[in-house]
Design an enzyme around this catalytic site. Structure first.
Site, PDB file in Angstrom:
ATOM      1  N   GLN A 130       1.269 -12.728  10.971  1.00  0.00           N
ATOM      2  CA  GLN A 130       1.594 -12.306   9.610  1.00  0.00           C
ATOM      3  C   GLN A 130       1.953 -13.509   8.752  1.00  0.00           C
ATOM      4  OE1 GLN A 130       1.053  -9.113   9.647  1.00  0.00           O
ATOM      5  NE2 GLN A 130       1.140  -8.901   7.442  1.00  0.00           N
ATOM      6  N   HIS A 170      -0.732 -15.714   6.750  1.00  0.00           N
ATOM      7  CA  HIS A 170      -1.451 -15.213   5.578  1.00  0.00           C
ATOM      8  C   HIS A 170      -1.230 -16.113   4.369  1.00  0.00           C
ATOM      9  CE1 HIS A 170      -3.444 -11.396   6.436  1.00  0.00           C
ATOM     10  NE2 HIS A 170      -2.492 -11.164   7.322  1.00  0.00           N
ATOM     11  N   GLU A 202       5.039  -2.724   5.128  1.00  0.00           N
ATOM     12  CA  GLU A 202       3.594  -2.497   5.152  1.00  0.00           C
ATOM     13  C   GLU A 202       3.123  -2.184   6.569  1.00  0.00           C
ATOM     14  OE1 GLU A 202      -0.451  -5.046   4.023  1.00  0.00           O
ATOM     15  OE2 GLU A 202       1.475  -6.055   4.261  1.00  0.00           O
ATOM     16  N   HIS A 203       3.468  -3.058   7.503  1.00  0.00           N
ATOM     17  CA  HIS A 203       3.128  -2.861   8.922  1.00  0.00           C
ATOM     18  C   HIS A 203       4.425  -2.707   9.712  1.00  0.00           C
ATOM     19  CE1 HIS A 203      -0.013  -5.644   7.251  1.00  0.00           C
ATOM     20  NE2 HIS A 203      -0.782  -4.680   7.708  1.00  0.00           N
ATOM     21  N   ASP A 206      -5.838  -4.477  11.247  1.00  0.00           N
ATOM     22  CA  ASP A 206      -6.493  -5.298  10.228  1.00  0.00           C
ATOM     23  C   ASP A 206      -8.013  -5.234  10.335  1.00  0.00           C
ATOM     24  OD1 ASP A 206      -4.190  -6.179   9.041  1.00  0.00           O
ATOM     25  OD2 ASP A 206      -4.144  -8.104  10.078  1.00  0.00           O
ATOM     26  N   HIS A 241       1.100  30.407 -26.727  1.00  0.00           N
ATOM     27  CA  HIS A 241       0.855  30.666 -25.310  1.00  0.00           C
ATOM     28  C   HIS A 241       0.988  32.164 -25.021  1.00  0.00           C
ATOM     29  CE1 HIS A 241       1.210  26.381 -24.928  1.00  0.00           C
ATOM     30  NE2 HIS A 241       1.190  26.395 -23.592  1.00  0.00           N
TER      31      HIS A 241
END
Length: 428
Positions: free
Chosen positions: A251, A254, A319-320, A353, A412
């Site tokens: 991770q 990245h 996220e993960h 991924d 209405h």
């Protein structure tokens, strides 16, 4: 990696950062909306140092790139693409049109319809992110989107990387444009003389792309507003330090803003993981980025027990989320906020991924509290229908007429009253 006790963490750690509305991006969006292709040409010259007359990559060039790609790479791409498609088809099976008689004579329905045109953003740079193209375009194709257009910066010899073009051919993409940055988002949102506007933009990007997506939302749909990538690993003393270190570094490599987090109740494990990280860093080709990222953003959270780890994970909404513990089933039901959950030591986040079929376009920055990852659903519209018979009007009409009166909306109430009268159902 910095080490904290869970009890000592302040709300700042769990606070979610807003995406800044960059002035540069606002100017780009405005200029493209006004000057179209002329602005795109100027910004591509300025930011990419490339002079482009035709932004669209011809289909023959896409086909040539596919044919020139080695068979082993094509086989790998196909394997991943097939699994993404299989999972997307399973998702599609849960998205069905229907009509049901809710009450006697009241027929309510749902029509599931694909959007007309999707724009997929694929970042450029030193490495071709072919997985991003597959992850975004295959669910769109499975959903039945009319046209799929890919946009990627001209960062490879003034055009799009051949492997991205090969992946586009494999995924059944209709159009590819050599255009990146906020200007690509503007072109997708507003359209130009040479680029038709899209209905939805999907795909990750840098802070300028992200800011642009946030600003154009409303003029066009967007998949999500994503920030730097994240992984949070819950582990106990049964976990393999070598695997934990590998996942944290995977991770961290990245970019410099990636956030690798380990949550554990074992101080012994922390010492082993830190040692493994140092040993693995020395052998990593991406050492420079990974080392700085894990030093500045890497965090270890020590908890009293794993239920406290579950609480920490739900507050962070990563996220993960990896669960590498002795009895994972004890904790799964308590975990509620994550993009994707990876259960057990063999379920590496990297498999999500690339090759498991799961989509890797996931919510970051706490957005997992209210949304999930990219899926077939993003490319579908769920539209409702109502069909009425006379007996149905008699069942629900009076309540609607009275609600109009309660809210002071006489028109209405009158709309329903007239129908009740025509059907011979009005009160005497």
């Amino acid at each position: 990696m910095k080490i904290y006790r869970y009890a000592d963490l302040t709300d700042d750690f769990f606070r979610h950062r807003d995406v800044p509305e960059l002035d540069t991006v606002k100017k780009i969006l405005l200029r493209v909306s006004m000057d179209g292709d002329e602005a795109l040409t100027e910004y591509t010259r300025r930011f990419d140092d490339v002079e482009i007359e035709d932004f669209r990559v011809g289909p023959e060039q896409i086909r040539e790139a596919f044919l020139a790609t080695g068979s082993e790479i094509i086989h790998t791409l196909k394997t991943c693409a097939e699994n993404i498609e299989k999972f997307a088809l399973l998702q599609l099976d849960q998205c069905r049109s229907f009509e049901a008689e809710l009450l006697p004579g009241v027929f309510t329905g749902q029509k599931v319809i694909p959007i007309g045109r999707a724009g997929i953003y694929v970042p450029g740079g030193n490495y071709p992110l072919v997985s991003t193209l597959l992850m975004c375009s295959i669910p769109a194709r499975v959903a039945g989107v009319g046209k799929i257009a890919v946009f990627s910066p001209p960062s490879y010899e003034g055009s799009v990387h051949p492997l991205i073009l090969a992946a586009a051919e494999l995924a059944g993409v209709d159009e590819v444009y050599r255009l990146g940055g906020a200007q690509a988002i503007a072109a997708m949102a507003y359209g130009t003389a040479s680029i038709p506007k899209v209905d939805l933009i999907a795909g990750p990007g840098n802070k300028y792309v992200t800011a642009a997506k946030k600003l154009v939302y409303g003029s066009v749909g967007v998949d999500m507003i994503a920030g730097p990538t994240e992984v949070l690993i819950i582990a106990d003393d049964s976990a393999d330090p070598a695997l934990l270190a590998a996942d944290l570094l995977g991770q961290a490599e990245h970019d410099l803003e990636a956030t690798p987090v380990l949550v554990t109740d074992s101080e012994t494990l922390v010492a082993s993981v830190k040692l493994e990280i140092e040993q693995q860093l020395c052998k990593l080709q991406t050492e420079q980025i990974a080392r700085k990222s894990i030093a500045e953003n890497g965090i270890v959270i020590l908890v009293d027990d794993l239920f406290e780890a579950v609480e920490a994970a739900n507050r962070k909404a990563p996220e993960h989320l990896e669960l590498q513990v002795r009895e994972p089933d004890r904790y799964i039901s308590g975990l509620r906020n994550y993009g994707s959950l990876f259960i057990g030591e063999f379920a590496a986040e990297v498999l999500g991924d690339y090759s498991s079929g799961l989509n890797h376009t996931l919510p970051t920055n706490g957005a997992a509290r209210f949304t999930g990852g990219l899926s077939v659903r993003n490319f579908l519209k769920f539209q409702t229908t109502l069909r009425m018979e006379r007996k149905g009007l008699s069942v629900i009409g009076p309540a609607a007429q009275k609600m109009g009166g309660i809210e002071g909306l006489a028109g209405h109430a009158e709309s329903v009253r007239k129908r009740l009268e025509k059907a011979g159902l009005s009160e005497k």
